[in-house]
Design an enzyme around this catalytic site. Structure first.
Site, PDB file in Angstrom:
ATOM      1  N   ARG A  47       0.829  -1.218   0.000  1.00 37.85           N
ATOM      2  CA  ARG A  47       0.000   0.000   0.000  1.00 37.85           C
ATOM      3  C   ARG A  47       0.860   1.263   0.000  1.00 37.85           C
ATOM      4  O   ARG A  47       0.376   2.352  -0.317  1.00 37.85           O
ATOM      5  CB  ARG A  47      -0.990  -0.005   1.176  1.00 37.85           C
ATOM      6  CG  ARG A  47      -1.947   1.147   1.171  1.00 37.85           C
ATOM      7  CD  ARG A  47      -3.243   0.934   1.928  1.00 37.85           C
ATOM      8  NE  ARG A  47      -3.121   0.116   3.114  1.00 37.85           N
ATOM      9  CZ  ARG A  47      -2.591   0.498   4.278  1.00 37.85           C
ATOM     10  NH1 ARG A  47      -2.094   1.719   4.399  1.00 37.85           N
ATOM     11  NH2 ARG A  47      -2.542  -0.325   5.297  1.00 37.85           N
ATOM     12  N   TYR A  63     -13.072  18.892 -17.021  1.00 33.49           N
ATOM     13  CA  TYR A  63     -13.635  17.556 -16.866  1.00 33.49           C
ATOM     14  C   TYR A  63     -14.667  17.575 -15.741  1.00 33.49           C
ATOM     15  O   TYR A  63     -14.371  17.948 -14.598  1.00 33.49           O
ATOM     16  CB  TYR A  63     -12.535  16.521 -16.598  1.00 33.49           C
ATOM     17  CG  TYR A  63     -13.125  15.188 -16.233  1.00 33.49           C
ATOM     18  CD1 TYR A  63     -13.947  14.515 -17.118  1.00 33.49           C
ATOM     19  CD2 TYR A  63     -12.905  14.625 -14.989  1.00 33.49           C
ATOM     20  CE1 TYR A  63     -14.527  13.308 -16.772  1.00 33.49           C
ATOM     21  CE2 TYR A  63     -13.471  13.417 -14.634  1.00 33.49           C
ATOM     22  CZ  TYR A  63     -14.295  12.768 -15.536  1.00 33.49           C
ATOM     23  OH  TYR A  63     -14.878  11.584 -15.181  1.00 33.49           O
ATOM     24  N   ASP A  72      -4.093  19.757 -15.209  1.00 35.82           N
ATOM     25  CA  ASP A  72      -4.591  18.470 -15.710  1.00 35.82           C
ATOM     26  C   ASP A  72      -4.179  18.408 -17.179  1.00 35.82           C
ATOM     27  O   ASP A  72      -4.741  19.081 -18.035  1.00 35.82           O
ATOM     28  CB  ASP A  72      -6.113  18.388 -15.550  1.00 35.82           C
ATOM     29  CG  ASP A  72      -6.673  17.064 -16.081  1.00 35.82           C
ATOM     30  OD1 ASP A  72      -5.980  16.380 -16.846  1.00 35.82           O
ATOM     31  OD2 ASP A  72      -7.827  16.730 -15.732  1.00 35.82           O
ATOM     32  N   LYS A  76      -6.229   7.312 -19.703  1.00 38.50           N
ATOM     33  CA  LYS A  76      -6.444   7.807 -21.076  1.00 38.50           C
ATOM     34  C   LYS A  76      -5.208   7.536 -21.939  1.00 38.50           C
ATOM     35  O   LYS A  76      -4.828   6.409 -22.120  1.00 38.50           O
ATOM     36  CB  LYS A  76      -6.833   9.280 -21.029  1.00 38.50           C
ATOM     37  CG  LYS A  76      -7.874   9.622 -19.964  1.00 38.50           C
ATOM     38  CD  LYS A  76      -9.202   8.915 -20.172  1.00 38.50           C
ATOM     39  CE  LYS A  76     -10.186   9.314 -19.082  1.00 38.50           C
ATOM     40  NZ  LYS A  76     -11.393   8.528 -19.063  1.00 38.50           N
TER      41      LYS A  76
END
Ligand code: PLP
Length: 390
Positions: free
Chosen positions: A60, A112, A185, A210
């Protein structure tokens, strides 16, 4: 598991070569050129209870496959460090979570939808303050940032789904003059076409789902930083405490996807430009929204800021409203009717349907994610779709 430098290798390589060679990876134990997938979630300690490799204790916090992918991505963006997360929004959330209570975030009105929704929710819950600016208006960012003490400016360029372009260097100037950090972004531009850190941004964000992965088979997010300062350490802590870590197999797929990033993005970008030129002025369209068209309001900034292309995303405003747009979509044969972007396959989506009744996206807007199929077949398919747009 560790990569070794090649004998006689002294020159720093371009992003393109680094991506193709997975960070010039050679496994020191076997000589393998392909980074291995390390699924172990726990890492052994010696008889004196020290870790065999101090970098890895539990999955983790860190994993060797993820670390290799982070190293490649950091090299592509010219970043000091990268962190991968379970999705784009998990990465954004880790950053938002580290903001001081009540910190003010400024973001563009069009970006977005998922990030916008999350920021609005955090503001409603009184976790942060949140102000939007109109990216199409000069000085709007400066005015909005100037209205109150701001901690973070979040921009997206080109902005989903109308592809306005924001000048990163100018935004960095405004943010820094006000003592705020600038995060970009850069999902749509990718490191192939834009280098936000070199333009003055403090951090870069990607939905690695993406273009970075590029095959529509991995959900992943990334944050990259110019400085590994205290705030970066807080984001790192938020990842392991919150557990939004990327799975090792997904990191391995991402590494494989990034090998062809430059080829894919350049091809998609060239096809998008050809499609935009072909359909500009089409009788069934009100507009083609694409920063590569000289008539686009953001063209001059895009031409300066984006290197080697304008990206693979464009939108069409179909004459005749939602009904005509949906009639066109129904006739798609090569384009696939699905949400998302940045994969090898071309997608068409009626964005207002995806975003639902709260959406402010024009009802006649079709968003196209251009893939790497035969260019002429894509053009023919769009002609076929528009012939039925009534
Ligand atoms: C520009 C942009 N940013 C962020 C996201 C969110 O990423 P993810 O779906 O990987 O959480 C998306 C997803 O569509 C996006 O298009």
């Amino acid at each position: 598991m560790t990569a070794t430098a090649r004998t006689g290798e002294t020159t720093a390589r371009t992003g393109e070569t680094t991506a193709v060679q997975a960070g010039h990876f050679i496994d020191s134990a076997s000589g393998a050129l392909t980074p291995p997938w390390q699924p172990s979630v726990t890492f052994a300690r010696d008889t004196d209870y020290t870790l065999l490799n101090p970098a890895y204790s539990y999955g983790r916090s860190d994993n060797p496959t993820t670390a290799t992918a982070e190293g490649v991505l950091a090299a592509l963006e010219g970043a000091e460090a990268a962190l991968l997360f379970a999705s784009g929004l998990a990465a954004a959330n880790a950053l938002f979570e580290t903001l001081a209570p009540g910190a003010r975030v400024v973001a563009p009105r069009i970006m977005y939808w998922g990030t916008l929704t999350r920021l609005a929710h955090l503001a409603e819950a009184k976790r942060i303050e949140f102000a939007l600016f109109d990216a199409s208006r000069a000085n709007a960012l400066e005015e909005t940032v100037g209205a109150a003490k701001t901690a973070l400016v979040w921009i997206e360029t080109p902005c989903n789904p109308t592809w306005e372009v924001i000048d990163i260097a100018a935004a960095a100037g405004v943010a820094h003059a006000a003592g705020a950090r600038l995060v970009v972004d850069s999902t749509v531009a990718t490191p192939v076409l834009t280098q936000p850190l070199a333009l003055g941004a403090d951090m870069v964000f990607h939905s690695a789902t993406k273009y970075l992965n590029g095959h529509s088979d991995v959900l992943a997010g990334a944050l990259l930083t110019k400085d590994t300062d205290e705030s970066w350490q807080c984001i790192r802590d938020a990842r392991w405490q919150g557990g939004a870590v990327l799975g090792a197999f997904e990191a391995w797929l991402l590494l494989r996807g990034m090998r062809t990033l430059y080829l894919r993005v350049r091809h998609a970008s060239e096809s998008a430009l050809a499609i935009a030129h072909h359909f500009a002025g089409h009788e069934k369209l009100q507009a083609v929204l694409y920063p590569g068209l000289p008539a686009h309001a953001g063209h001059a900034v895009a031409a300066r800021q984006m290197t080697g292309g304008f990206g693979g995303m464009l939108s069409l405003l179909v004459d005749g409203g939602a009904a005509a747009a949906l009639a066109a979509v129904a006739r798609a044969e090569v384009f696939l009717r699905a949400t998302s972007l940045g994969g090898v396959e071309s997608l068409v989506e009626h964005r207002a349907t995806i975003e639902g009744p709260e959406s402010n996206v024009p009802e006649n807007l079709l968003r196209l994610s251009i893939g790497i199929e035969d260019r002429q077949e894509l053009i023919d398919d769009l002609e076929h779709m528009l012939a039925g747009a009534i």
